[in-house]
Write a protein that holds these residues in place. Structure first.
Motif, PDB file in Angstrom:
ATOM      1  N   LEU A   1     -11.048  -3.631   4.204  1.00 35.68           N
ATOM      2  CA  LEU A   1     -11.258  -4.002   5.605  1.00 35.68           C
ATOM      3  C   LEU A   1     -12.230  -3.091   6.351  1.00 35.68           C
ATOM      4  O   LEU A   1     -12.811  -3.518   7.353  1.00 35.68           O
ATOM      5  N   THR A   2     -12.378  -1.849   5.912  1.00 30.38           N
ATOM      6  CA  THR A   2     -13.266  -0.950   6.645  1.00 30.38           C
ATOM      7  C   THR A   2     -14.707  -1.414   6.492  1.00 30.38           C
ATOM      8  O   THR A   2     -15.105  -1.930   5.450  1.00 30.38           O
ATOM      9  N   GLY A   3     -15.463  -1.253   7.564  1.00 26.15           N
ATOM     10  CA  GLY A   3     -16.844  -1.712   7.599  1.00 26.15           C
ATOM     11  C   GLY A   3     -16.982  -2.924   8.504  1.00 26.15           C
ATOM     12  O   GLY A   3     -16.048  -3.298   9.225  1.00 26.15           O
ATOM     13  N   THR A   4     -18.130  -3.534   8.468  1.00 28.92           N
ATOM     14  CA  THR A   4     -18.431  -4.689   9.311  1.00 28.92           C
ATOM     15  C   THR A   4     -18.200  -5.970   8.515  1.00 28.92           C
ATOM     16  O   THR A   4     -18.761  -6.144   7.428  1.00 28.92           O
ATOM     17  N   HIS A   5     -17.357  -6.850   9.054  1.00 26.67           N
ATOM     18  CA  HIS A   5     -17.003  -8.105   8.388  1.00 26.67           C
ATOM     19  C   HIS A   5     -16.867  -9.213   9.418  1.00 26.67           C
ATOM     20  O   HIS A   5     -16.625  -8.962  10.593  1.00 26.67           O
ATOM     21  N   ASP A   6     -16.946 -10.426   8.939  1.00 23.91           N
ATOM     22  CA  ASP A   6     -16.598 -11.588   9.749  1.00 23.91           C
ATOM     23  C   ASP A   6     -15.096 -11.797   9.574  1.00 23.91           C
ATOM     24  O   ASP A   6     -14.631 -12.102   8.480  1.00 23.91           O
TER      25      ASP A   6
END
Length: 192
Positions: free
Chosen positions: A88-93
């Motif tokens: 989940l860490t980081g940039t996601h949609d």
């Protein structure tokens, strides 16, 4: 939590501090009063938030805790949940974890359902208490509760770490697990 308001009154901050606390009910207290720039807004100036979600896995939940954590007396694979949290860490949609009403999907500007999680973790605070923590630049409506509900399905073996990753990539709310109850969730901090 931070709140702001505009006033034309020439009252110094220490007087606002004392006056507001004298009029508020005992369950609400002002801890600090500061004068800020006129364009400051407590909601829109925020650069990030941290949410925590409390989980109690023991057999008997103490009555005074019932409003502040989810009672979930089940065997849970916390290693599998930890593996999902690293995804989940980081940039996601995060469209798979948003509820209806999160955003206007017709908008062409803005971040849509894309958010950045700086940290996602789970710690055991004592034998039966566990604390999920999510820190990010913003959150969709019920995003944390939907994440926790899906993570608990992984922990119970109803989903795998691989299927959790597929859910994240699906951008489809119907692919994810149930929404965890609200009483486990707390907004811990807002960053400016």
């Amino acid at each position: 939590m931070v709140a702001n308001f505009h006033t034309a009154a020439e009252i110094p901050c220490p007087a606002f501090f004392q006056g507001l606390n004298s009029m508020l009910p005992p369950a609400i207290r002002i801890l600090c009063v500061d004068e800020v720039q006129p364009d400051f807004h407590a909601r829109f100036a925020a650069t990030g938030k941290q949410y925590i979600y409390r989980l109690f896995t023991g057999t008997v939940l103490m009555p005074q805790q019932r409003h502040f954590c989810l009672h979930y007396p089940a065997a849970i694979d916390f290693q599998a949940i930890q593996a999902c949290l690293t995804l989940l860490t980081g940039t996601h949609d995060f469209a798979s974890f948003e509820n209806t009403g999160s955003r206007d999907k017709s908008l062409t500007e803005g971040q849509g359902s894309t958010r950045t999680l700086f940290a996602a973790g789970l710690e055991q605070t004592n034998d039966n208490e566990h604390l999920f923590s999510f820190t990010g630049n913003g959150f969709l409506r019920q995003m944390v509760r939907n994440l926790v509900g899906t993570l608990l399905e992984v922990g119970r073996g109803k989903q795998s770490v691989d299927s959790f990753e597929r859910i994240l990539l699906a951008k489809d709310r119907t692919a994810a697990g149930p929404t965890a109850p609200a009483h486990g969730l707390t907004l811990k901090k807002v960053f400016y």
